[in-house]
Design a protein around this motif. Structure first.
Motif, PDB file in Angstrom:
ATOM      1  N   GLU A 170      13.998  -1.632   5.963  1.00  0.00           N
ATOM      2  CA  GLU A 170      13.772  -0.987   4.678  1.00  0.00           C
ATOM      3  C   GLU A 170      13.354   0.467   4.908  1.00  0.00           C
ATOM      4  OE1 GLU A 170      12.629  -4.510   1.496  1.00  0.00           O
ATOM      5  OE2 GLU A 170      11.048  -3.129   2.149  1.00  0.00           O
ATOM      6  N   TYR A 171      13.327   1.219   3.820  1.00  0.00           N
ATOM      7  CA  TYR A 171      12.943   2.627   3.856  1.00  0.00           C
ATOM      8  C   TYR A 171      11.561   2.811   3.217  1.00  0.00           C
ATOM      9  CZ  TYR A 171      17.897   3.894   4.638  1.00  0.00           C
ATOM     10  OH  TYR A 171      19.187   4.028   5.137  1.00  0.00           O
ATOM     11  N   TYR A 172      10.774   3.757   3.766  1.00  0.00           N
ATOM     12  CA  TYR A 172       9.537   4.135   3.086  1.00  0.00           C
ATOM     13  C   TYR A 172       9.668   5.566   2.572  1.00  0.00           C
ATOM     14  CZ  TYR A 172       8.127   6.554   7.451  1.00  0.00           C
ATOM     15  OH  TYR A 172       8.067   7.381   8.547  1.00  0.00           O
ATOM     16  N   LEU A 173       8.930   5.860   1.488  1.00  0.00           N
ATOM     17  CA  LEU A 173       9.028   7.156   0.816  1.00  0.00           C
ATOM     18  C   LEU A 173       7.999   8.136   1.360  1.00  0.00           C
ATOM     19  CD1 LEU A 173       9.647   7.790  -2.911  1.00  0.00           C
ATOM     20  CD2 LEU A 173       7.726   8.940  -1.834  1.00  0.00           C
ATOM     21  N   HIS A 174       8.447   9.362   1.588  1.00  0.00           N
ATOM     22  CA  HIS A 174       7.536  10.450   2.013  1.00  0.00           C
ATOM     23  C   HIS A 174       7.998  11.746   1.365  1.00  0.00           C
ATOM     24  CE1 HIS A 174      10.587  12.084   4.871  1.00  0.00           C
ATOM     25  NE2 HIS A 174      10.911  10.808   5.031  1.00  0.00           N
ATOM     26  N   PHE A 196       0.832  -1.203   0.000  1.00  0.00           N
ATOM     27  CA  PHE A 196       0.000   0.000   0.000  1.00  0.00           C
ATOM     28  C   PHE A 196       0.868   1.255   0.000  1.00  0.00           C
ATOM     29  CE2 PHE A 196      -4.666  -0.631   1.229  1.00  0.00           C
ATOM     30  CZ  PHE A 196      -4.741  -1.853   0.568  1.00  0.00           C
ATOM     31  N   TYR A 197       2.119   1.114   0.390  1.00  0.00           N
ATOM     32  CA  TYR A 197       3.067   2.222   0.463  1.00  0.00           C
ATOM     33  C   TYR A 197       4.318   1.860  -0.330  1.00  0.00           C
ATOM     34  CZ  TYR A 197      -0.156   3.894   3.990  1.00  0.00           C
ATOM     35  OH  TYR A 197      -1.289   4.325   4.623  1.00  0.00           O
ATOM     36  N   ILE A 198       5.256   2.790  -0.413  1.00  0.00           N
ATOM     37  CA  ILE A 198       6.430   2.608  -1.276  1.00  0.00           C
ATOM     38  C   ILE A 198       7.643   2.283  -0.410  1.00  0.00           C
ATOM     39  CG2 ILE A 198       7.898   3.696  -3.011  1.00  0.00           C
ATOM     40  CD1 ILE A 198       5.421   5.489  -3.683  1.00  0.00           C
ATOM     41  N   TRP A 199       8.006   1.019  -0.373  1.00  0.00           N
ATOM     42  CA  TRP A 199       9.119   0.520   0.431  1.00  0.00           C
ATOM     43  C   TRP A 199      10.271   0.099  -0.486  1.00  0.00           C
ATOM     44  CZ3 TRP A 199       9.061   0.575   5.732  1.00  0.00           C
ATOM     45  CH2 TRP A 199       7.817   0.727   6.361  1.00  0.00           C
ATOM     46  N   ARG A 200      11.508   0.384  -0.040  1.00  0.00           N
ATOM     47  CA  ARG A 200      12.682  -0.036  -0.795  1.00  0.00           C
ATOM     48  C   ARG A 200      13.829  -0.342   0.161  1.00  0.00           C
ATOM     49  NH1 ARG A 200       9.256   0.032  -4.031  1.00  0.00           N
ATOM     50  NH2 ARG A 200       9.252   0.817  -6.198  1.00  0.00           N
TER      51      ARG A 200
END
Length: 562
Positions: free
Chosen positions: A157-161, A125-129
């Motif tokens: 991991e990192y999520y985008l904001h 549901f979110y942008i993880w990398r």
């Protein structure tokens, strides 16, 4: 001409936390709004746009939503909302909701589930990398400074904001996310709301692969911005939303779409595009920035000739092809009279002149709360009195860079978003009649002079001038639909233009500064059948409108039958 109710409307923007507090807790609320609806009806506005009132931890004043279908406790309950909507409709006005579809709060149940594990059903549901070379996945920079990536230790991991770390971006490539958002939009429409202002809508699609930008910073390039703004798939997403949800309702939609010119805007608002009714453009909001990439805090004097070029481009390109949203101030911008007028010796005439400008352009005019009484920027002495997350981040960043405090505060006084967020000034009592408690943000100290009570009882006030402008727009279709033509393009002080519809021509004359320039109009303008509709000064006896010595910040609007 393609008449529409939203083209003929005037919109009033409410920033609810600062509008009116009904229960003494220092925070504006829905019942506070209800108590002032008669004031708005008297002003003459047709549409009320309310900034986010959804359930939220309030890290960014409601633009971090934790439940799209509930009301923030500080603002009231869903029953309060239903009453507010009913009372607005009873007065013949409409309600536009402010809706954030690019991101949610980090406290939203979807995100809480998403961050539990890499295998969670809502992970996508979110942008993880994964990180790269011991750091973030790419070098994009957040609007609120620092990286757009936040490391999450639990899943490594990192999520985008794009905004703050408390506002994780939704993944619009996930069909489940899109379906859930469509259902939510339809839910509000079924309740009877009359439209939406879509916050940060230009950013819902990111470039495939999320590659590094050539340079992540604002100064030499805007490449990072181009990787998450106004991409082609945004239009696919909006057309999908329109076809499946919005099409079935007679509503008004406006998008926040920075970073584009009028030709690009037509991709959103062009007739037949099936996307939005209008967008907010931001070109004129960067007039006082030292350079396009320097950021908003580096302030320089702005040029009237540049303002003319920008506004004329939007007025001419969108005519008969799309629709403009016209504004000079909102919850993210400084007060218009402090920025484009003179908030000291000529506050009243300059505020009236700016109002004349916005209400006589082609497009829907937007009034930001307090603009109709000439509220000004605030200059708190201490950073401790500020609440805006962007302002606080800027202060800390500049202090770490060794910039003197006096220089930082000077920039904050000019450009902080809190300039527009100080409580509405209803009267001259303590806290300006906004609250009986302690306000969440200090009231501007000039509230004893600048307030609604004083404005309403003074027939020559800015408030009554706005009332007349709004009434004139309802009386004369040429003000709504007339074709714009710029006059005197190279004049450095006077902004003059005409609006023409069938056999009527509107002539608008605006002196944008405090000097007294001479106006000389072409011979095509003659005194036959001409009428002065409104002016912020009494006209001089025996004067010739074609050759005028304009007074400081003078505004005149004439109507001529051709």
């Amino acid at each position: 001409m393609n008449p529409k109710w939203w083209k003929e409307s005037v919109v009033y923007q409410i920033y609810p936390i600062s509008f009116m507090d009904s229960n003494g807790d220092g925070i504006g609320d829905l019942r506070g709004i209800i108590s002032k609806l008669d004031y708005l009806k008297d002003l003459g506005v047709d549409v009320i746009w309310v900034c986010p009132i959804y359930k939220s931890p309030n890290h960014d004043n409601g633009y971090d939503i934790s439940d799209y279908c509930d009301i923030m406790a500080e603002f009231g309950t869903m029953e309060d909302f239903d009453l507010m909507l009913k009372e607005i409709h009873l007065r013949g006005m409409k309600l536009v909701m402010d809706l954030v579809l690019n991101h949610t709060s980090h406290k939203h149940p979807w995100f809480l589930e998403s961050r539990r594990s890499k295998d969670d059903p809502k992970r996508d549901f979110y942008i993880w990398r994964k990180g790269k070379n011991g750091g973030p996945p790419n070098n994009w920079e957040s609007y609120f400074s620092g990286s757009v990536w936040e490391y999450d230790e639990q899943t490594d991991e990192y999520y985008l904001h794009l905004y703050s770390k408390y506002q994780p971006d939704l993944n619009w490539e996930n069909p489940q996310v899109v379906e859930k958002l469509h259902e939510m939009v339809a839910w509000w429409l079924k309740k009877g709301v009359d439209g939406f202002r879509f916050d940060a809508i230009a950013h819902i699609v990111k470039q495939k692969g999320l590659p590094d930008a050539d340079n992540p910073h604002r100064a030499p390039t805007v490449r990072a911005y181009e990787m998450f703004s106004n991409l082609e798939d945004v239009h696919t997403m909006l057309q999908n939303l329109y076809d499946k949800v919005l099409y079935f309702y007679d509503i008004m939609t406006v998008g926040e779409t920075s970073g584009l010119g009028p030709e690009q805007a037509l991709d959103y608002v062009g007739d037949g595009r099936r996307e939005l009714n209008m967008t907010f453009q931001f070109e004129h909001m960067f007039l006082d920035a030292a350079s396009a990439g320097s950021g908003k805090w580096d302030v320089v004097p702005w040029s009237l000739i540049e303002l003319k070029k920008i506004m004329t481009n939007w007025q001419t390109v969108l005519h008969n092809r799309g629709w403009n949203a016209n504004y000079l101030c909102n919850h993210d911008q400084p007060r218009s009279v402090s920025r484009f007028g003179n908030d000291m010796v000529c506050r009243v005439p300059s505020a009236k002149m700016l109002a004349t400008f916005i209400h006589t352009l082609e497009g829907t005019p937007y009034i930001y709360q307090g603009e109709e009484i000439g509220m000004t920027n605030v200059a708190f002495d201490s950073i401790d009195d500020y609440r805006d997350v962007e302002t606080l981040n800027y202060y800390e960043e500049q202090r770490m860079n060794g910039v003197p405090e006096e220089e930082i505060m000077k920039a904050i006084h000019k450009k902080s978003r809190d300039n527009a967020r100080t409580p509405m000034q209803w009267d001259g009592t303590e806290h300006a009649g906004f609250t009986t408690g302690t306000p969440w943000l200090r009231v501007n100290s000039n509230h004893m002079e600048i307030n609604v009570v004083n404005a309403v009882k003074d027939p020559d006030s800015i408030f009554h001038y706005y009332k007349k402008l709004i009434a004139l727009r309802k009386q004369h279709k040429v003000i709504v639909y007339g074709e714009y033509k710029l006059l005197l393009p190279e004049h450095e002080e006077i902004y003059a233009y005409t609006r023409t519809l069938e056999n009527e021509r509107l002539l608008v004359i605006l002196n944008f500064f405090g000097k007294e320039p001479m106006l000389e109009l072409p011979d095509e303008f003659n005194p036959d059948g001409i009428e002065l509709l409104i002016s912020n000064y009494e006209p001089r006896k025996g004067e010739d409108f074609r050759k005028l010595k304009l007074r400081p910040y003078e505004a005149r609007v004439y109507l001529q039958r051709l």
